[in-house]
Design an enzyme around this catalytic site. Sequence first.
Site, PDB file in Angstrom:
ATOM      1  N   TYR A 181      -1.887  -0.452  11.017  1.00  0.00           N
ATOM      2  CA  TYR A 181      -2.113  -1.052   9.681  1.00  0.00           C
ATOM      3  C   TYR A 181      -0.937  -0.745   8.766  1.00  0.00           C
ATOM      4  CZ  TYR A 181      -3.588  -1.251   4.836  1.00  0.00           C
ATOM      5  OH  TYR A 181      -3.619  -1.501   3.482  1.00  0.00           O
ATOM      6  N   LYS A 226       2.010  -3.257   6.829  1.00  0.00           N
ATOM      7  CA  LYS A 226       2.407  -3.274   5.415  1.00  0.00           C
ATOM      8  C   LYS A 226       3.920  -3.064   5.297  1.00  0.00           C
ATOM      9  CE  LYS A 226      -1.447  -4.206   3.439  1.00  0.00           C
ATOM     10  NZ  LYS A 226      -1.641  -5.563   2.887  1.00  0.00           N
ATOM     11  N   SER A 258       0.828  -1.207   0.000  1.00  0.00           N
ATOM     12  CA  SER A 258       0.000   0.000   0.000  1.00  0.00           C
ATOM     13  C   SER A 258       0.858   1.251   0.000  1.00  0.00           C
ATOM     14  CB  SER A 258      -0.862  -0.012   1.278  1.00  0.00           C
ATOM     15  OG  SER A 258      -1.407   1.255   1.531  1.00  0.00           O
TER      16      SER A 258
HETATM   17  C1  WQD Z   1      -9.472   9.259   1.502  1.00  0.00           C
HETATM   18  C2  WQD Z   1      -9.736  10.738   1.801  1.00  0.00           C
HETATM   19  C3  WQD Z   1     -10.239  11.211   4.102  1.00  0.00           C
HETATM   20  C4  WQD Z   1     -14.082   9.159   4.267  1.00  0.00           C
HETATM   21  C5  WQD Z   1      -7.005   4.095   2.057  1.00  0.00           C
HETATM   22  C6  WQD Z   1      -6.905   2.795   2.740  1.00  0.00           C
HETATM   23  C7  WQD Z   1      -5.486   2.316   2.794  1.00  0.00           C
HETATM   24  C8  WQD Z   1      -4.802   2.425   1.443  1.00  0.00           C
HETATM   25  C9  WQD Z   1      -4.974   3.801   0.866  1.00  0.00           C
HETATM   26  C10 WQD Z   1      -4.817   0.274   0.296  1.00  0.00           C
HETATM   27  C11 WQD Z   1      -9.092  11.191   3.112  1.00  0.00           C
HETATM   28  C12 WQD Z   1     -11.417  11.531   3.193  1.00  0.00           C
HETATM   29  C13 WQD Z   1     -12.868   9.645   3.814  1.00  0.00           C
HETATM   30  C14 WQD Z   1     -15.130  10.056   4.597  1.00  0.00           C
HETATM   31  C15 WQD Z   1     -13.697  11.897   4.012  1.00  0.00           C
HETATM   32  N1  WQD Z   1      -5.306   1.489   0.500  1.00  0.00           N
HETATM   33  N2  WQD Z   1     -12.692  10.998   3.684  1.00  0.00           N
HETATM   34  N3  WQD Z   1     -14.899  11.403   4.448  1.00  0.00           N
HETATM   35  O1  WQD Z   1      -7.255   7.089   4.198  1.00  0.00           O
HETATM   36  O2  WQD Z   1      -6.340   7.487   1.850  1.00  0.00           O
HETATM   37  O3  WQD Z   1      -6.449   5.143   2.827  1.00  0.00           O
HETATM   38  O4  WQD Z   1      -6.383   4.047   0.799  1.00  0.00           O
HETATM   39  O5  WQD Z   1      -4.164  -0.368   1.022  1.00  0.00           O
HETATM   40  O6  WQD Z   1      -5.568   0.977   3.192  1.00  0.00           O
HETATM   41  O7  WQD Z   1      -7.412   2.976   4.027  1.00  0.00           O
HETATM   42  O8  WQD Z   1      -8.541   6.389   2.118  1.00  0.00           O
HETATM   43  O9  WQD Z   1     -10.922   6.579   1.492  1.00  0.00           O
HETATM   44  O10 WQD Z   1     -10.338   6.447   3.953  1.00  0.00           O
HETATM   45  O11 WQD Z   1      -9.802   8.524   2.682  1.00  0.00           O
HETATM   46  O12 WQD Z   1     -13.511  13.122   3.903  1.00  0.00           O
HETATM   47  O13 WQD Z   1     -16.263   9.687   5.031  1.00  0.00           O
HETATM   48  O14 WQD Z   1     -11.135  10.915   1.955  1.00  0.00           O
HETATM   49  O15 WQD Z   1     -10.099  12.212   5.095  1.00  0.00           O
HETATM   50  O16 WQD Z   1      -8.646  12.525   2.932  1.00  0.00           O
HETATM   51  P1  WQD Z   1      -7.102   6.632   2.795  1.00  0.00           P
HETATM   52  P2  WQD Z   1      -9.979   6.925   2.596  1.00  0.00           P
END
Ligand code: WQD
Length: 351
Positions: free
Chosen positions: A151, A155, A126
């Site tokens: 997490y 990784k 990741s």
């Molecule tokens: C993306 C953006 C939130 C939810 C994920 C996986 C991780 C890795 C990378 C593979 C952030 C914002 C989110 C919401 C929001 N993938 N958000 N409201 O944190 O980049 O990580 O992808 O392994 O395992 O967790 O992804 O979709 O949670 O958040 O504003 O209700 O969307 O703050 O900026 P993230 P995410």
Amino acid sequence: MKKILVTGGCGYIGSHTIVDLIQHGFEVISADDNSRSKPNILDGVEKITGVKVKNYTVDLCIFDDTHAIFVENPDIDGIIHFAAYKSVGESVEKPLMYFENNMNSLINILRCAAEFKTAHFVFSSSCTVYGNPSESPVTENTPIQQAESPYGYTKQMGEQIVQQTVNSNGIQSILLRYFNPVGAHPSIQIGEIPLGRPANLVPAITQTAIGKLPQMNVYGNDYPTKDGSCVRDYIHVSDIAHAHTLALNYLIAGKNTGNCEIFNLGTGKGYTVLEVIRTFEKISSHPLNYTISARRPGDITAIFANNEKAKSLLGWQPKYNIEDMMQTAWNWERKLQSEEIIFKTQDPSLN
Ligand code: WQD
């Protein structure tokens, strides 16, 4: 026909990868204890490919049960290891559960791969390993930073365990660093099935749009970005899936230069949270009910990929744009709702 073991094969990326592997001539078996997935996702795989994939409902943290898969399938030519817990937030609440599950399952799989001399190994990693990079795009040589969550540590440690192990036993391996996988297979026979309230952005958007959630939060609009919301590299899950097939073919063809090569899987383009929401509203003609709330602990400001290595060495070319990602995610959410309605009407006790 080469046989591939896909661990976590009933999961989101695992099921999409199984479809792509079958469509490119591989025989596939799955190992998934269904603790975080539903076995009937393989019915969707069968509807797309016509192939019924066998799933071994095995907890890979139990060595003897994991070993039994290899005894029954001594001809496994390659392994793609997805099986792991993946919620950043949950890992902060339950770090030992994450270390125990994600590391023990990986170690057992690698022990079996060494014993049965499995030739090829692809590890699901990741972009989380990059932490909060000072700039983007990030290449595979961008320094690894302090993980932001247990997490993320699993990784980072997983990558190290794979690299050290394969150097000692000659398994040819690849680490694939996914950016943000989103969307659903165009057929909408398979897609993401979040358990409980979705932590990730896109399922939160589609569940809010369809009414499962009354409103969603945008976690902060005071970041140093073009509109104040965080930037991520969203990549369609089917593009991620095809990269696994290309990675296996690369290893089988002996093109890898080291025992363990690393590839970024992102589109190379970053979008802000608000841009993703605008895109969704445009393709769905559905104004989204969201509110700007406080920043989410552990979120990084911005990250997106330099994907030139995967493009040049694997011959990988992402096909889906951000509109496709939103459209397939929305089509899948509406499919899920219609199926839930069908189940409810068929079972009076659910009404
Ligand atoms: C993306 C953006 C939130 C939810 C994920 C996986 C991780 C890795 C990378 C593979 C952030 C914002 C989110 C919401 C929001 N993938 N958000 N409201 O944190 O980049 O990580 O992808 O392994 O395992 O967790 O992804 O979709 O949670 O958040 O504003 O209700 O969307 O703050 O900026 P993230 P995410």
